[in-house]
Structures are given as structure tokens and as C-alpha cells.
Design a protein around this motif. Structure first.
Motif, PDB file in Angstrom:
ATOM      1  N   MET A  79     -29.353  -1.181  99.093  1.00 11.21           N
ATOM      2  CA  MET A  79     -30.793  -1.330  99.332  1.00 11.21           C
ATOM      3  C   MET A  79     -31.382  -2.399  98.429  1.00 11.21           C
ATOM      4  O   MET A  79     -32.211  -3.205  98.869  1.00 11.21           O
ATOM      5  CB  MET A  79     -31.493   0.000  99.103  1.00 11.21           C
TER       6      MET A  79
ATOM      7  N   VAL B 217     -30.509  -5.710  99.809  1.00  6.61           N
ATOM      8  CA  VAL B 217     -31.342  -6.032 100.974  1.00  6.61           C
ATOM      9  C   VAL B 217     -32.720  -6.500 100.537  1.00  6.61           C
ATOM     10  O   VAL B 217     -33.244  -7.513 101.010  1.00  6.61           O
ATOM     11  CB  VAL B 217     -31.448  -4.802 101.906  1.00  6.61           C
ATOM     12  N   VAL B 218     -33.334  -5.774  99.573  1.00  2.13           N
ATOM     13  CA  VAL B 218     -34.704  -6.114  99.166  1.00  2.13           C
ATOM     14  C   VAL B 218     -34.725  -7.444  98.429  1.00  2.13           C
ATOM     15  O   VAL B 218     -35.627  -8.267  98.628  1.00  2.13           O
ATOM     16  CB  VAL B 218     -35.279  -4.977  98.302  1.00  2.13           C
TER      17      VAL B 218
ATOM     18  N   ASN C 206     -32.816  -9.923  98.915  1.00  2.00           N
ATOM     19  CA  ASN C 206     -32.601 -11.010  99.856  1.00  2.00           C
ATOM     20  C   ASN C 206     -33.785 -11.231 100.783  1.00  2.00           C
ATOM     21  O   ASN C 206     -33.764 -12.141 101.593  1.00  2.00           O
ATOM     22  CB  ASN C 206     -31.366 -10.730 100.715  1.00  2.00           C
TER      23      ASN C 206
END
Lengths: 112, 179
Positions: free
Chosen positions: B66, B69-70, B72
Motif C-alpha cells: 500500500m 502504491v501511495v 507512486n
């Protein structure tokens, strides 16, 4: 009974997050909170007061073990939860790359 | 035991509420870690060491993925705004929650009180588990021997999810056939 009700409140908090948040990452967090509360509920059903962890020992007489069946099922469910979370995150990052935002209100305009 | 668990779940609820309301997505993820690791402590108190180990590993992997993801994408929380159908939304939510509470109150009646579980099904597992499977850990015995097909299904689901992630994240989409 109190713990069951607290567990249900945790589930409702996750549901609230899924229903009201507009950010896709927050929705994924809400889903995992709901998953966690379900795991906790199932693990609590099999608990026995003053029971032992279900690992056999030779020297004890008439030991009381907690129920190993819900634990085995929750073990399966935890791994499946990891898989679903990874899939949700993959979809979220894909949508971010296409639309440039995590906002689900901006996503409903279909582009070819 | 029941008080301790209630306090732990209370902390988890507070962490969950903060995770859903944080302005920064990274702090939301850390607050979700409160819920996950609090669950680990609950599992340890419920005498489920296998679950605690697996939950620690899974929570750490989820948190790392997670955060990746954040980092990026964007850390900012999207702006909240009320839309026109506010009353309709509130009424729908109240109806759904009321329905859930009713079902919960209905289904919790036949449950035995906490800590008083009559192992109807697991009696055989605890008595004969060591002889029939040879595993000292009963959870492992149930998981890989008595309920081996469930584990096979779990492996199938994992494989399907991995296929799905690879399909979604493939950088170059396949060229459409000429039509």
C-alpha cells in the motif's frame, strides 16, 4: 457478549468507510477492516476460557484445548484476504494511471 | 479476558476511524496498521499463535504494497463535498445499518457466551488428531490433512489473484486485432 458487539461495531466502521469515502485507497482500507473484524469474530467463537493453544503436549493430563477448526479456517481466509487486497490495489493503481486521480466521482466518465 | 479484548477492540475501532478520516494517505495507512497489529495481539490472547504469525506476515506485506502504491501516486486526500442527494443517502444508510443490526441481534441468540464453547465438531480432531495425522500442531493437522481440499482451493484462489494482478498491471496492452 460484549466482545461480539464490539467486533460488530468494528465491522460497521469498515462498512461506513466503504460507503462514504471517495478515495479508492480509503475504500480498500475499509474493506480490510471489515475482513479483520470477521477474522476476529471467527477466532473468538472457538475460544475456551483457560484453554491451551492447540499444540499437543505429552505430559499433561486431560488438557483443554481451544477449538482448532475455526483457527484453520481463518488461516485460509487471511491468505485469501491478502490476495483480494492485492487485486483491489492493482485495480486502484491502474485507474490512477488512466484518470490521474483516486477520486471515484471522476471515474464515472467513460473514456474509450 | 473479555475486558482486555474489549479494550483492544476499542483501540482498533479508534484506529480504524482515524484511518478513514486522515487527510494524508500515508498516515491513513499507518493507522490501518494499528488495526492489523491490534488483531495480532487479539489472536495471541485468544490462544491462536499460528493466526498471529500469519497475520503479522500478511499485514506487513499489505502495508508495504500500500505504501508503494501511495508513493507512486498521490498522497493527498480527495476533496469531500456534499452532493444534492444527501437526504436520500442518509436514509439508505440508516436502512442498511438497521437491517444489519437486526440480523446481528437475531443471529447472535443461539451463540454460546464468550469463552464457553462446546467443541461439537473438533472433539474428534483434538482426540484423534495426533494419531491420524502425526502433527503435534492441531491447526496444521486440520489445515493440511482433514481439510486438505480447502487448502487446495485457497491455492487456486491465490493463483487466480496473481494472474489477475499480472493481467491488470501489464504495462503494454495487447494490440487489438484489426477489425
Amino acid at each position: 457478549m460484549t466482545v461480539y458487539i464490539m467486533c460488530f461495531i468494528l465491522f460497521l466502521v469498515g462498512l461506513y468507510g466503504v460507503l462514504t469515502r471517495r478515495n479508492m485507497i480509503k475504500i480498500v482500507i475499509g474493506f480490510s477492516i471489515m475482513e479483520f473484524s470477521c477474522f476476529l469474530f471467527l477466532a473468538m467463537i472457538g475460544y475456551i476460557e483457560n484453554g491451551l493453544a492447540p499444540i499437543l503436549k505429552e505430559e499433561m493430563e486431560n488438557p483443554v484445548y481451544v477449538d482448532p477448526l475455526p483457527q484453520a479456517m481463518v488461516l485460509t481466509a487471511i491468505v485469501i484476504g491478502l490476495a483480494t487486497t492485492a487485486l483491489l490495489l492493482a485495480i486502484a493503481i491502474r485507474i490512477y494511471k488512466k484518470y490521474g486521480t483516486f477520486d471515484i466521482r471522476k471515474v464515472n466518465e467513460l473514456k474509450g | 479476558m473479555e475486558t482486555l479484548l474489549s479494550i483492544l477492540i476499542g483501540f482498533m475501532i479508534i484506529g480504524a476511524l482515524y484511518a478513514l478520516h486522515a487527510k494524508d494517505l500515508l498516515s491513513a495507512l499507518i493507522a490501518q496498521g494499528i488495526v492489523g497489529y491490534g488483531l495480532v495481539i487479539c489472536f495471541l490472547n485468544l490462544r491462536a499463535p499460528d493466526l498471529a504469525i500469519v497475520q503479522i506476515v500478511v499485514e506487513t506485506i499489505t502495508l508495504v504494497v500500500m505504501v508503494a502504491v501511495v508513493l507512486n501516486s498521490s498522497r493527498k486526500e480527495v476533496k469531500e463535498s456534499w452532493n444534492r442527494n444527501k437526504i436520500l443517502n442518509i436514509v439508505t444508510s440508516v436502512i442498511i445499518v438497521g437491517f444489519l443490526v437486526y440480523i446481528f441481534a437475531f443471529m447472535i441468540q443461539p451463540l454460546q457466551p464468550f469463552g464457553d464453547h462446546s467443541m461439537r465438531m473438533a472433539q474428534y480432531y483434538t482426540q484423534m488428531g495426533a494419531e491420524s495425522t502425526g502433527a503435534a500442531n492441531l491447526v496444521t493437522g486440520v489445515l493440511f490433512d482433514f481439510r486438505g481440499y480447502d487448502t487446495l482451493g485457497e491455492a487456486t484462489i491465490l493463483f487466480t489473484a496473481a494472474l489477475g494482478v499480472v493481467t491488470i498491471l501489464r504495462s503494454k496492452p495487447k494490440k487489438e486485432s484489426a477489425s
